[in-house]
Scaffold this motif. Structure first.
Motif, PDB file in Angstrom:
ATOM      1  N   ARG A  60       0.828  -1.209   0.000  1.00 22.14           N
ATOM      2  CA  ARG A  60       0.000   0.000   0.000  1.00 22.14           C
ATOM      3  C   ARG A  60       0.865   1.264   0.000  1.00 22.14           C
ATOM      4  O   ARG A  60       0.651   2.184  -0.782  1.00 22.14           O
ATOM      5  CB  ARG A  60      -0.900  -0.028   1.241  1.00 22.14           C
ATOM      6  N   GLU A  61       1.866   1.279   0.852  1.00 19.55           N
ATOM      7  CA  GLU A  61       2.680   2.485   1.006  1.00 19.55           C
ATOM      8  C   GLU A  61       3.588   2.709  -0.201  1.00 19.55           C
ATOM      9  O   GLU A  61       3.871   3.847  -0.571  1.00 19.55           O
ATOM     10  CB  GLU A  61       3.497   2.416   2.304  1.00 19.55           C
ATOM     11  N   LEU A  62       4.033   1.629  -0.818  1.00 23.02           N
ATOM     12  CA  LEU A  62       4.861   1.792  -2.023  1.00 23.02           C
ATOM     13  C   LEU A  62       4.016   2.280  -3.200  1.00 23.02           C
ATOM     14  O   LEU A  62       4.479   3.078  -4.018  1.00 23.02           O
ATOM     15  CB  LEU A  62       5.597   0.487  -2.368  1.00 23.02           C
ATOM     16  N   VAL A  63       2.760   1.840  -3.254  1.00 21.48           N
ATOM     17  CA  VAL A  63       1.840   2.344  -4.285  1.00 21.48           C
ATOM     18  C   VAL A  63       1.635   3.850  -4.087  1.00 21.48           C
ATOM     19  O   VAL A  63       1.668   4.627  -5.040  1.00 21.48           O
ATOM     20  CB  VAL A  63       0.491   1.588  -4.257  1.00 21.48           C
ATOM     21  N   ARG A  64       1.474   4.257  -2.853  1.00 21.83           N
ATOM     22  CA  ARG A  64       1.285   5.688  -2.552  1.00 21.83           C
ATOM     23  C   ARG A  64       2.466   6.513  -3.072  1.00 21.83           C
ATOM     24  O   ARG A  64       2.280   7.533  -3.755  1.00 21.83           O
ATOM     25  CB  ARG A  64       1.139   5.877  -1.025  1.00 21.83           C
ATOM     26  N   VAL A  65       3.685   6.032  -2.788  1.00 24.07           N
ATOM     27  CA  VAL A  65       4.866   6.788  -3.231  1.00 24.07           C
ATOM     28  C   VAL A  65       4.992   6.740  -4.759  1.00 24.07           C
ATOM     29  O   VAL A  65       5.356   7.724  -5.398  1.00 24.07           O
ATOM     30  CB  VAL A  65       6.139   6.250  -2.523  1.00 24.07           C
ATOM     31  N   GLN A  66       4.643   5.595  -5.328  1.00 20.54           N
ATOM     32  CA  GLN A  66       4.652   5.462  -6.791  1.00 20.54           C
ATOM     33  C   GLN A  66       3.717   6.502  -7.421  1.00 20.54           C
ATOM     34  O   GLN A  66       4.079   7.181  -8.390  1.00 20.54           O
ATOM     35  CB  GLN A  66       4.210   4.043  -7.188  1.00 20.54           C
ATOM     36  N   GLU A  67       2.531   6.642  -6.846  1.00 21.54           N
ATOM     37  CA  GLU A  67       1.569   7.622  -7.384  1.00 21.54           C
ATOM     38  C   GLU A  67       2.119   9.043  -7.273  1.00 21.54           C
ATOM     39  O   GLU A  67       1.943   9.853  -8.174  1.00 21.54           O
ATOM     40  CB  GLU A  67       0.228   7.501  -6.638  1.00 21.54           C
ATOM     41  N   ASP A  68       2.801   9.311  -6.163  1.00 20.97           N
ATOM     42  CA  ASP A  68       3.374  10.652  -5.979  1.00 20.97           C
ATOM     43  C   ASP A  68       4.423  10.948  -7.042  1.00 20.97           C
ATOM     44  O   ASP A  68       4.434  12.024  -7.631  1.00 20.97           O
ATOM     45  CB  ASP A  68       4.005  10.773  -4.579  1.00 20.97           C
ATOM     46  N   ILE A  69       5.309   9.987  -7.278  1.00 17.53           N
ATOM     47  CA  ILE A  69       6.386  10.280  -8.238  1.00 17.53           C
ATOM     48  C   ILE A  69       5.844  10.266  -9.674  1.00 17.53           C
ATOM     49  O   ILE A  69       6.300  11.039 -10.528  1.00 17.53           O
ATOM     50  CB  ILE A  69       7.620   9.360  -8.045  1.00 17.53           C
ATOM     51  N   ASP A  70       4.834   9.433  -9.929  1.00 22.16           N
ATOM     52  CA  ASP A  70       4.194   9.458 -11.252  1.00 22.16           C
ATOM     53  C   ASP A  70       3.584  10.838 -11.512  1.00 22.16           C
ATOM     54  O   ASP A  70       3.731  11.413 -12.586  1.00 22.16           O
ATOM     55  CB  ASP A  70       3.075   8.406 -11.344  1.00 22.16           C
ATOM     56  N   TRP A  71       2.915  11.364 -10.495  1.00 21.64           N
ATOM     57  CA  TRP A  71       2.257  12.660 -10.653  1.00 21.64           C
ATOM     58  C   TRP A  71       3.272  13.804 -10.799  1.00 21.64           C
ATOM     59  O   TRP A  71       3.058  14.764 -11.532  1.00 21.64           O
ATOM     60  CB  TRP A  71       1.285  12.919  -9.489  1.00 21.64           C
ATOM     61  N   LEU A  72       4.404  13.661 -10.119  1.00 22.26           N
ATOM     62  CA  LEU A  72       5.462  14.669 -10.248  1.00 22.26           C
ATOM     63  C   LEU A  72       5.870  14.797 -11.716  1.00 22.26           C
ATOM     64  O   LEU A  72       6.004  15.905 -12.252  1.00 22.26           O
ATOM     65  CB  LEU A  72       6.686  14.272  -9.400  1.00 22.26           C
ATOM     66  N   ILE A  73       6.017  13.675 -12.389  1.00 23.49           N
ATOM     67  CA  ILE A  73       6.412  13.693 -13.805  1.00 23.49           C
ATOM     68  C   ILE A  73       5.278  14.263 -14.667  1.00 23.49           C
ATOM     69  O   ILE A  73       5.514  15.097 -15.542  1.00 23.49           O
ATOM     70  CB  ILE A  73       6.855  12.281 -14.243  1.00 23.49           C
ATOM     71  N   GLU A  74       4.072  13.851 -14.359  1.00 22.18           N
ATOM     72  CA  GLU A  74       2.899  14.391 -15.078  1.00 22.18           C
ATOM     73  C   GLU A  74       2.816  15.920 -14.962  1.00 22.18           C
ATOM     74  O   GLU A  74       2.428  16.605 -15.900  1.00 22.18           O
ATOM     75  CB  GLU A  74       1.599  13.810 -14.490  1.00 22.18           C
ATOM     76  N   LYS A  75       3.171  16.408 -13.795  1.00 20.81           N
ATOM     77  CA  LYS A  75       3.079  17.842 -13.522  1.00 20.81           C
ATOM     78  C   LYS A  75       3.972  18.648 -14.473  1.00 20.81           C
ATOM     79  O   LYS A  75       3.721  19.818 -14.736  1.00 20.81           O
ATOM     80  CB  LYS A  75       3.488  18.133 -12.075  1.00 20.81           C
ATOM     81  N   TYR A  76       5.037  18.044 -14.977  1.00 20.59           N
ATOM     82  CA  TYR A  76       5.936  18.746 -15.896  1.00 20.59           C
ATOM     83  C   TYR A  76       5.322  18.907 -17.286  1.00 20.59           C
ATOM     84  O   TYR A  76       5.851  19.630 -18.116  1.00 20.59           O
ATOM     85  CB  TYR A  76       7.301  18.035 -15.973  1.00 20.59           C
ATOM     86  N   ASP A  77       4.225  18.191 -17.525  1.00 17.55           N
ATOM     87  CA  ASP A  77       3.492  18.349 -18.776  1.00 17.55           C
ATOM     88  C   ASP A  77       2.761  19.704 -18.723  1.00 17.55           C
ATOM     89  O   ASP A  77       2.071  19.987 -17.747  1.00 17.55           O
ATOM     90  CB  ASP A  77       2.482  17.185 -18.905  1.00 17.55           C
ATOM     91  N   TYR A  78       2.926  20.497 -19.771  1.00  9.40           N
ATOM     92  CA  TYR A  78       2.322  21.854 -19.726  1.00  9.40           C
ATOM     93  C   TYR A  78       0.821  21.816 -19.508  1.00  9.40           C
ATOM     94  O   TYR A  78       0.235  22.734 -18.940  1.00  9.40           O
ATOM     95  CB  TYR A  78       2.687  22.644 -20.991  1.00  9.40           C
ATOM     96  N   GLN A  79       0.167  20.730 -19.953  1.00  8.06           N
ATOM     97  CA  GLN A  79      -1.281  20.629 -19.756  1.00  8.06           C
ATOM     98  C   GLN A  79      -1.661  20.564 -18.276  1.00  8.06           C
ATOM     99  O   GLN A  79      -2.800  20.813 -17.908  1.00  8.06           O
ATOM    100  CB  GLN A  79      -1.820  19.364 -20.436  1.00  8.06           C
ATOM    101  N   ASN A  80      -0.693  20.181 -17.460  1.00  4.59           N
ATOM    102  CA  ASN A  80      -0.982  20.026 -16.028  1.00  4.59           C
ATOM    103  C   ASN A  80      -0.419  21.169 -15.188  1.00  4.59           C
ATOM    104  O   ASN A  80      -0.457  21.110 -13.959  1.00  4.59           O
ATOM    105  CB  ASN A  80      -0.407  18.701 -15.506  1.00  4.59           C
ATOM    106  N   GLN A  81       0.108  22.176 -15.854  1.00  8.94           N
ATOM    107  CA  GLN A  81       0.851  23.181 -15.077  1.00  8.94           C
ATOM    108  C   GLN A  81      -0.011  23.922 -14.044  1.00  8.94           C
ATOM    109  O   GLN A  81       0.507  24.345 -13.016  1.00  8.94           O
ATOM    110  CB  GLN A  81       1.567  24.166 -15.995  1.00  8.94           C
ATOM    111  N   ASP A  82      -1.304  24.016 -14.290  1.00  4.28           N
ATOM    112  CA  ASP A  82      -2.147  24.716 -13.320  1.00  4.28           C
ATOM    113  C   ASP A  82      -2.772  23.776 -12.288  1.00  4.28           C
ATOM    114  O   ASP A  82      -3.474  24.217 -11.381  1.00  4.28           O
ATOM    115  CB  ASP A  82      -3.273  25.475 -14.052  1.00  4.28           C
ATOM    116  N   LYS A  83      -2.508  22.501 -12.456  1.00  6.87           N
ATOM    117  CA  LYS A  83      -3.094  21.545 -11.496  1.00  6.87           C
ATOM    118  C   LYS A  83      -2.294  21.515 -10.192  1.00  6.87           C
ATOM    119  O   LYS A  83      -1.161  21.978 -10.130  1.00  6.87           O
ATOM    120  CB  LYS A  83      -3.156  20.150 -12.122  1.00  6.87           C
ATOM    121  N   ASP A  84      -2.905  20.927  -9.195  1.00  6.92           N
ATOM    122  CA  ASP A  84      -2.282  20.862  -7.878  1.00  6.92           C
ATOM    123  C   ASP A  84      -1.099  19.885  -7.871  1.00  6.92           C
ATOM    124  O   ASP A  84      -1.133  18.860  -8.552  1.00  6.92           O
ATOM    125  CB  ASP A  84      -3.342  20.394  -6.876  1.00  6.92           C
ATOM    126  N   TRP A  85      -0.085  20.208  -7.085  1.00 12.01           N
ATOM    127  CA  TRP A  85       1.076  19.300  -6.962  1.00 12.01           C
ATOM    128  C   TRP A  85       0.715  18.030  -6.189  1.00 12.01           C
ATOM    129  O   TRP A  85       1.430  17.057  -6.204  1.00 12.01           O
ATOM    130  CB  TRP A  85       2.224  20.004  -6.230  1.00 12.01           C
TER     131      TRP A  85
END
Ligand SMILES: [Zn+2]
Ligand SMILES: [Zn+2]
Length: 250
Positions: A197-222
């Motif tokens: 469970r906890e490794l999935v949580r961290v995986q989701e965090d780092i996946d989202w960090l990479i997604e955030k670098y996509d300009y389409q996501n620039q206004d979304k929450d970190w």
């Protein structure tokens, strides 16, 4: 159990909200050990006798330099150098090179000569590492003791953020060695589910960090991704990569 129990330290670690309670504890013990060595204990010759013989690994040598206290480091490393010079002299005096003849028996790759073997051996025992490990081992014993004697203990463990994979290795080892059959049937599934469970949580965090670098996501929450790199690093190998250097407050 005749050894001292570290229930307070273990409780503090489990409620620290760190990605790994054992990383949290290891950092605390490491800092205490460096503070102890470079506090005033280096002035006592019996303390220096101990550090002369044990020495320091490269990582903790760097940590001692960073901590500060130039005079303390000078005393400690002056006496360590004196000891190492004496011992190295003995090794060099007793050294006999292998025959260089073409048909002589040559050492295989990776096989060390006696002098190199001695040097490598000297690098394996570090005073700080040893101090940290002694307490850490007792904390692992306390973990086992608490599972056996404290009904609410596992609830506390389950409320934490799980462990880094490095320390999880130690935990599984000690549980497998020390717990009874019934306890293992209860404990392992809980620990494994938590790790998943906890490794999935961290995986989701780092996946989202990479997604955030996509300009389409620039206004979304970190969300929880801003420190996902250091937490992912920690989950994989342990330690706190984003820590500032630990320095003397004096
Ligand atoms: Zn850890
Ligand atoms: Zn060390």
């Amino acid at each position: 159990m005749k050894e001292k129990l570290y229930t307070i330290e273990l409780h503090d670690a489990l409620t620290s909200e760190d990605e790994c309670p054992f990383c949290w504890l290891e950092r605390k013990l490491e800092q205490e050990a460096i503070e102890f060595v470079l506090g005033s204990s280096y002035m006592e010759s019996d303390m220096r006798d101990k550090t002369d013989r044990a020495g320091f690994c490269r990582c903790h040598t760097k940590a001692m330099f960073d901590y500060g206290n130039n005079l303390g480091n000078a005393w400690i490393f002056k006496t360590r150098l004196t000891w190492m010079r004496q011992q190295l002299k003995k090794q060099m005096d007793g050294f006999s090179p292998q025959p260089a003849a073409l048909f002589g028996k040559r050492k295989k790759d990776g096989e060390e000569c006696s002098l190199t073997g001695w040097i490598r051996q000297e690098e394996t025992h570090c005073y700080v590492c040893r101090r940290v490990k002694e307490t850490y081992d007792r904390v692992l014993d306390t973990f086992i003791y608490q599972i056996k004697h404290e009904k609410e203990f596992l609830d506390l463990v389950m409320k934490s953020k799980g462990f880094c994979i490095h320390h999880f290795g130690d935990l599984v080892q000690v549980c497998d060695r020390e717990l009874g059959k019934k306890e293992k049937e209860q404990v392992f599934p809980l620990l494994f589910q938590q790790m998943d469970r906890e490794l999935v949580r961290v995986q989701e965090d780092i996946d989202w960090l990479i997604e955030k670098y996509d300009y389409q996501n620039q206004d979304k929450d970190w969300k929880n991704s801003q420190d996902a790199v250091q937490r992912t690093m920690q989950k994989i190998i342990g330690g706190h990569p984003a820590d500032p250097v630990f320095r003397s407050q004096k």
